[in-house]
Design an enzyme around this catalytic site. Structure first.
Site, PDB file in Angstrom:
ATOM      1  N   ASN A 214       0.845  -1.201   0.000  1.00  0.00           N
ATOM      2  CA  ASN A 214       0.000   0.000   0.000  1.00  0.00           C
ATOM      3  C   ASN A 214       0.879   1.249   0.000  1.00  0.00           C
ATOM      4  OD1 ASN A 214       0.480   0.868   2.873  1.00  0.00           O
ATOM      5  ND2 ASN A 214      -0.324  -1.194   3.214  1.00  0.00           N
ATOM      6  N   ASP A 282      -4.257  -6.135   5.235  1.00  0.00           N
ATOM      7  CA  ASP A 282      -5.238  -7.015   5.867  1.00  0.00           C
ATOM      8  C   ASP A 282      -5.179  -8.418   5.285  1.00  0.00           C
ATOM      9  OD1 ASP A 282      -6.276  -5.079   7.558  1.00  0.00           O
ATOM     10  OD2 ASP A 282      -7.630  -4.288   6.027  1.00  0.00           O
ATOM     11  N   PHE A 330      -3.580   3.207  15.213  1.00  0.00           N
ATOM     12  CA  PHE A 330      -3.889   4.248  14.242  1.00  0.00           C
ATOM     13  C   PHE A 330      -5.111   3.811  13.457  1.00  0.00           C
ATOM     14  CE2 PHE A 330      -0.900   7.791  13.402  1.00  0.00           C
ATOM     15  CZ  PHE A 330      -0.111   7.635  14.537  1.00  0.00           C
ATOM     16  N   LYS A 344     -12.784   1.235  16.389  1.00  0.00           N
ATOM     17  CA  LYS A 344     -11.565   0.402  16.443  1.00  0.00           C
ATOM     18  C   LYS A 344     -10.978   0.327  17.851  1.00  0.00           C
ATOM     19  CE  LYS A 344     -10.429   0.734  11.612  1.00  0.00           C
ATOM     20  NZ  LYS A 344      -9.767   1.454  10.568  1.00  0.00           N
TER      21      LYS A 344
HETATM   22  N1  CTP Z   1      -3.352  -3.206  12.241  1.00  0.00           N
HETATM   23  C1  CTP Z   1      -2.557  -4.253  12.655  1.00  0.00           C
HETATM   24  N2  CTP Z   1      -2.607  -5.439  11.991  1.00  0.00           N
HETATM   25  C2  CTP Z   1      -3.444  -5.612  10.956  1.00  0.00           C
HETATM   26  C3  CTP Z   1      -4.259  -4.540  10.520  1.00  0.00           C
HETATM   27  C4  CTP Z   1      -4.189  -3.338  11.185  1.00  0.00           C
HETATM   28  O1  CTP Z   1      -1.796  -4.106  13.608  1.00  0.00           O
HETATM   29  N3  CTP Z   1      -3.458  -6.768  10.330  1.00  0.00           N
HETATM   30  C5  CTP Z   1      -3.312  -1.957  13.008  1.00  0.00           C
HETATM   31  C6  CTP Z   1      -2.734  -0.774  12.296  1.00  0.00           C
HETATM   32  O2  CTP Z   1      -1.335  -0.667  12.514  1.00  0.00           O
HETATM   33  C7  CTP Z   1      -3.497   0.369  12.946  1.00  0.00           C
HETATM   34  C8  CTP Z   1      -4.844  -0.230  13.259  1.00  0.00           C
HETATM   35  O3  CTP Z   1      -4.635  -1.636  13.278  1.00  0.00           O
HETATM   36  O4  CTP Z   1      -2.896   0.743  14.173  1.00  0.00           O
HETATM   37  C9  CTP Z   1      -5.939   0.099  12.327  1.00  0.00           C
HETATM   38  O5  CTP Z   1      -5.588  -0.196  11.025  1.00  0.00           O
HETATM   39  P1  CTP Z   1      -6.570   0.049   9.803  1.00  0.00           P
HETATM   40  O6  CTP Z   1      -5.931  -0.453   8.577  1.00  0.00           O
HETATM   41  O7  CTP Z   1      -7.083   1.443   9.823  1.00  0.00           O
HETATM   42  O8  CTP Z   1      -7.753  -0.852  10.234  1.00  0.00           O
HETATM   43  P2  CTP Z   1      -8.228  -2.228   9.757  1.00  0.00           P
HETATM   44  O9  CTP Z   1      -8.385  -3.099  10.937  1.00  0.00           O
HETATM   45  O10 CTP Z   1      -7.364  -2.747   8.673  1.00  0.00           O
HETATM   46  O11 CTP Z   1      -9.659  -1.908   9.253  1.00  0.00           O
HETATM   47  P3  CTP Z   1     -10.163  -1.333   7.830  1.00  0.00           P
HETATM   48  O12 CTP Z   1      -9.044  -1.595   6.853  1.00  0.00           O
HETATM   49  O13 CTP Z   1     -11.382  -2.105   7.570  1.00  0.00           O
HETATM   50  O14 CTP Z   1     -10.431   0.110   8.065  1.00  0.00           O
END
Ligand code: CTP
Length: 408
Positions: A214, A282, A330, A344
């Site tokens: 990303n 993800d 975050f 979250k």
């Molecule tokens: N995060 C993590 N591990 C993952 C996904 C996210 O540790 N596999 C952490 C990121 O570092 C951040 C937080 O979770 O601190 C939120 O990440 P974000 O990408 O905004 O959330 P998602 O859970 O991926 O939800 P979405 O993509 O549906 O918004």
């Protein structure tokens, strides 16, 4: 904690470089000494055009160091001793020229030599004409210094000696003294503390040549790690692939995939605080092909099976007795930023969420600035648009405050 206690007894090496604000040097020395610090002054040739060494030695109660090679001084105290003897080096005013020399590691006078020879915290209070401050060269230099662990104070906006108005004024001596108090106080709060920060994107291999990733630049996570280290925290940064240099004073573990990032994070526990700024993918390919996936003749569409990656933030948040005292996540959002982020807080089990708007219009991804909201169970703090370096510093200060409150 009594504000003045933390600066009392501290030895400050004050470097005064060339600029009209140098005339405020004696006032700064006086204010720092009033708070119980001892101040030794180094005056550059440019600085000496604006303030007299006699005034500085009178208020500091010490001799003023101006020459790199002075036989008498070198026998008494040389440039190495000057920085060795200090608890902190403060450059105020810091001209565009001295900032550029610091970036290049030049050591052609006693000020720059002391700055190159030090392993102590360095704080700069820039002062210059608005266009010199806004010039790309100065901005790049300041960013480079910050990523090397140098703390910047100001500049402020206001009327300038050159008759213009804008950003570039040195902070007032009382503001610099207050900021140094806060700096020492936060360092005291964070000394002996351990921090973990994640940063950057993850990279999930599809085959030996292709991957999913990303647009995260890692700027924000790196800035947080740097700011925590500047305040004396023993900091480990677990970073996905970025173009950012490793921040000074930070242990950096370079990883690619989410699973590697999780393993590295678990390996750093126990820590007092963990900040998860990485944009973790993800999903990853269900099967990483050993060989390059070939396009078959006539194939016009294809599918890629994905499986969910572990959630690092949620895993560390529920790590039982190994859970950090403060866990900060975050939330990168494009819509309903605060609502989505606040959710979250619950789903991930963390204490704070730093929500940021990453819609194209906000220009956050890859950019130098960030508009964030700090969300906790106590409410929402809306921070103004700030540079990512400043967001990092502000978050590090809030962490220092929170860890102290929790222990009171
Ligand atoms: N995060 C993590 N591990 C993952 C996904 C996210 O540790 N596999 C952490 C990121 O570092 C951040 C937080 O979770 O601190 C939120 O990440 P974000 O990408 O905004 O959330 P998602 O859970 O991926 O939800 P979405 O993509 O549906 O918004």
């Amino acid at each position: 904690m009594d504000e003045c206690v933390v600066i009392k007894g501290k030895r400050i090496l004050l470097i005064i470089s060339g600029g009209i604000a140098a005339y405020k040097g004696p006032d700064l020395v006086r204010r720092l000494r009033e708070r119980g610090a001892s101040v030794r002054c180094v005056l550059t040739a440019g600085g000496a055009k604006f303030v007299s060494p006699l005034a500085l030695s009178t208020v500091s109660g010490d001799k003023v160091y101006q020459e790199l090679f002075s036989l008498i001084d070198e026998r008494e105290i040389g440039h190495i001793e000057l920085s060795r003897d200090a608890d902190i080096l403060v450059v105020a005013p810091a001209s565009a020229n001295i900032l550029a020399k610091m970036v290049q590691g030049q050591a052609d006078d006693i000020a720059t030599t002391a700055l190159l020879a030090t392993d102590k915290p360095v704080v700069v209070a820039p002062a210059m004409n608005i266009r010199m401050w806004e010039h790309a060269a100065t901005q790049v230099n300041v960013a480079a210094l910050r990523s090397r662990g140098v703390t910047t104070l100001g500049p402020a906006e206001g009327d300038m000696a050159c008759g213009e108005y804008g950003m570039g004024r040195m902070l007032e001596p009382v503001e610099i003294a207050d900021a140094l108090e806060a700096f020492f106080r936060d360092r005291e709060r964070l000394s002996g503390r351990r921090a973990l920060v994640t940063s950057g994107p993850t990279l999930e291999a599809i085959d030996p040549v292709r991957y999913i990733t990303n647009r995260s630049s890692g700027k924000q996570g790196h800035a947080i790690a740097s700011a925590l280290a500047q305040l004396g925290t023993e900091t480990t940064l677990v970073s996905g692939p970025t173009r950012e240099p490793d921040p000074t004073g930070v242990r950096v573990i370079h990883v690619e995939s989410a699973r590697q990032m999780l393993k590295a994070c678990e390996g750093t526990l126990p820590v007092d605080v963990a900040v998860f700024a990485a944009a973790v993918s993800d999903w990853r390919a269900a099967m990483e092909a050993n060989g390059k996936i070939k396009k078959r003749p006539g194939e016009t569409t294809t599918t890629l099976d994905l499986v969910e990656n572990p959630d690092i933030l949620a895993t560390i948040s529920s790590a039982g007795n190994r859970r950090p005292q403060l866990v900060v996540g975050f939330a990168a959002e494009t819509d309903d930023v605060i609502d989505n982020a606040a959710r979250k807080l619950e789903t991930k089990g963390c204490d704070w969420i730093v929500a940021n708007d990453i819609s194209k219009a906000a220009g956050t991804f890859g950019g130098v600035a960030n508009t964030v909201h700090l969300i906790s169970r106590d409410g929402v703090e809306n921070w103004p648009r700030l540079s990512k370096a400043t967001v990092g510093e502000r978050l590090a200060k809030r962490i220092a405050q929170r860890l102290t409150e929790a222990n009171d």
